[in-house]
Design a protein around this motif. Structure first.
Motif, short mmCIF file in Angstrom:
data_model
loop_
_atom_site.label_atom_id
_atom_site.label_comp_id
_atom_site.label_asym_id
_atom_site.label_seq_id
_atom_site.Cartn_x
_atom_site.Cartn_y
_atom_site.Cartn_z
N ILE A 5 0.92 -1.43 -0.01
CA ILE A 5 0.10 0.20 -0.02
C ILE A 5 0.96 1.22 0.06
CG2 ILE A 5 -1.64 1.51 1.50
CD1 ILE A 5 -2.63 -1.42 2.27
N LEU A 6 1.93 1.24 0.91
CA LEU A 6 2.80 2.25 0.91
C LEU A 6 3.63 2.51 -0.54
CD1 LEU A 6 4.37 2.04 4.38
CD2 LEU A 6 2.75 3.67 3.73
N VAL A 7 4.01 1.55 -1.19
CA VAL A 7 4.62 1.61 -2.39
C VAL A 7 3.61 2.40 -3.53
CG1 VAL A 7 5.56 0.15 -4.39
CG2 VAL A 7 6.29 -0.24 -2.06
N VAL A 8 2.28 1.73 -3.52
CA VAL A 8 1.45 2.43 -4.38
C VAL A 8 1.10 3.85 -4.22
CG1 VAL A 8 -1.14 2.42 -5.11
CG2 VAL A 8 0.25 0.21 -4.81
N VAL A 9 1.24 4.17 -2.81
CA VAL A 9 0.84 5.80 -2.46
C VAL A 9 2.05 6.54 -2.96
CG1 VAL A 9 0.69 7.20 -0.58
CG2 VAL A 9 -0.51 5.27 -0.57
N VAL A 10 3.18 5.84 -2.81
CA VAL A 10 4.57 6.71 -3.20
C VAL A 10 4.46 6.79 -4.65
CG1 VAL A 10 7.00 6.37 -3.34
CG2 VAL A 10 5.89 6.27 -1.32
N LEU A 11 4.17 5.79 -5.41
CA LEU A 11 4.32 5.70 -6.84
C LEU A 11 3.03 6.82 -7.34
CD1 LEU A 11 4.60 1.96 -7.91
CD2 LEU A 11 6.25 3.95 -8.16
N LEU A 12 1.78 6.73 -6.90
CA LEU A 12 1.04 7.87 -7.13
C LEU A 12 1.56 9.29 -6.72
CD1 LEU A 12 -2.31 5.84 -5.80
CD2 LEU A 12 -1.62 6.43 -8.25
N LEU A 13 2.21 9.48 -5.80
CA LEU A 13 2.58 10.75 -5.66
C LEU A 13 3.62 11.39 -6.59
CD1 LEU A 13 2.76 10.67 -1.55
CD2 LEU A 13 1.41 11.87 -2.94
N ILE A 14 4.57 10.62 -6.99
CA ILE A 14 5.58 10.70 -7.94
C ILE A 14 4.88 10.87 -9.28
CG2 ILE A 14 7.29 9.42 -9.15
CD1 ILE A 14 8.22 8.17 -6.55
N GLY A 15 4.04 10.09 -9.42
CA GLY A 15 3.27 10.19 -10.87
C GLY A 15 2.52 11.67 -10.93
N GLY A 16 1.88 12.18 -9.82
CA GLY A 16 1.30 13.43 -9.71
C GLY A 16 2.46 14.52 -9.80
N CYS A 17 3.42 14.23 -9.32
CA CYS A 17 4.54 15.44 -9.38
C CYS A 17 4.90 15.50 -10.67
CB CYS A 17 5.59 15.08 -8.61
SG CYS A 17 5.38 15.33 -6.76
N VAL A 18 5.23 14.42 -11.61
CA VAL A 18 5.44 14.30 -13.04
C VAL A 18 4.47 15.02 -13.78
CG1 VAL A 18 5.91 12.90 -14.96
CG2 VAL A 18 6.90 12.26 -12.69
N ASP A 27 2.52 21.16 -22.42
CA ASP A 27 2.61 20.32 -23.70
C ASP A 27 1.95 19.09 -22.97
OD1 ASP A 27 5.08 19.48 -22.07
OD2 ASP A 27 6.02 18.98 -24.16
N ALA A 28 1.27 19.38 -21.86
CA ALA A 28 0.60 17.97 -21.28
C ALA A 28 -0.57 17.91 -21.97
CB ALA A 28 0.49 18.30 -19.89
N PRO A 29 -1.00 16.56 -22.01
CA PRO A 29 -2.33 16.19 -22.51
C PRO A 29 -3.61 16.49 -21.40
CG PRO A 29 -1.32 14.15 -21.98
CD PRO A 29 -0.07 15.25 -21.76
N ARG A 30 -4.76 16.50 -21.93
CA ARG A 30 -5.68 16.93 -20.96
C ARG A 30 -5.73 16.03 -19.60
NH1 ARG A 30 -11.36 17.03 -23.71
NH2 ARG A 30 -10.30 18.92 -24.72
N TRP A 31 -5.71 14.79 -19.70
CA TRP A 31 -5.75 13.85 -18.28
C TRP A 31 -4.60 14.46 -17.74
CZ3 TRP A 31 -1.48 11.05 -17.21
CH2 TRP A 31 -0.67 10.80 -18.10
N ALA A 32 -3.43 14.52 -18.11
CA ALA A 32 -2.14 15.03 -17.31
C ALA A 32 -2.54 16.13 -16.52
CB ALA A 32 -1.12 14.91 -18.04
N ARG A 33 -3.13 17.17 -17.10
CA ARG A 33 -3.71 18.39 -16.41
C ARG A 33 -4.50 18.14 -15.48
NH1 ARG A 33 -4.91 21.89 -21.72
NH2 ARG A 33 -5.26 19.84 -22.44
N GLY A 34 -5.42 17.46 -15.47
CA GLY A 34 -6.57 17.13 -14.47
C GLY A 34 -5.72 16.50 -13.36
N VAL A 35 -4.87 15.53 -13.58
CA VAL A 35 -3.97 14.86 -12.35
C VAL A 35 -3.24 15.89 -11.70
CG1 VAL A 35 -2.21 13.35 -11.73
CG2 VAL A 35 -3.86 12.66 -13.67
N ALA A 36 -2.73 16.98 -12.69
CA ALA A 36 -1.88 17.94 -12.02
C ALA A 36 -2.52 18.91 -11.05
CB ALA A 36 -1.25 18.90 -13.09
N LYS A 37 -3.64 19.30 -11.54
CA LYS A 37 -4.78 20.15 -10.73
C LYS A 37 -5.11 19.38 -9.35
CE LYS A 37 -6.59 23.04 -14.26
NZ LYS A 37 -7.90 23.16 -15.11
#
Length: 63
Positions: A5-18, A27-37
């Motif tokens: 569970i902790l590994v998944v949470v850390v991966l989600l946090l890293i993905g959000g930062c990316v 130059d991000a697609p719409r879905w990445a802009r949503g994740v960033a917001k």
């Protein structure tokens, strides 16, 4: 199980930062802009909760 569970949470946090970095470049697609917001909103909520917690501690005489 807890480690997984902790590994998944850390991966989600890293993905959000990316996604935040990608969106900042413009130059991000719409879905990445949503994740960033969502990531930025979550960080603001965590920051305000931390401030609230600190102000409650100082009101109660804690450090």
């Amino acid at each position: 199980m807890l480690v997984l569970i902790l590994v998944v949470v850390v991966l989600l946090l890293i993905g959000g930062c990316v996604c935040v970095f990608w969106e900042a470049r413009g130059d991000a697609p719409r879905w990445a802009r949503g994740v960033a917001k969502a990531t930025l909103l979550g960080s603001e909520l965590a920051r305000s909760a931390s401030r609230t917690s600190r102000s409650r501690q100082s009101d109660m005489g804690g450090e």
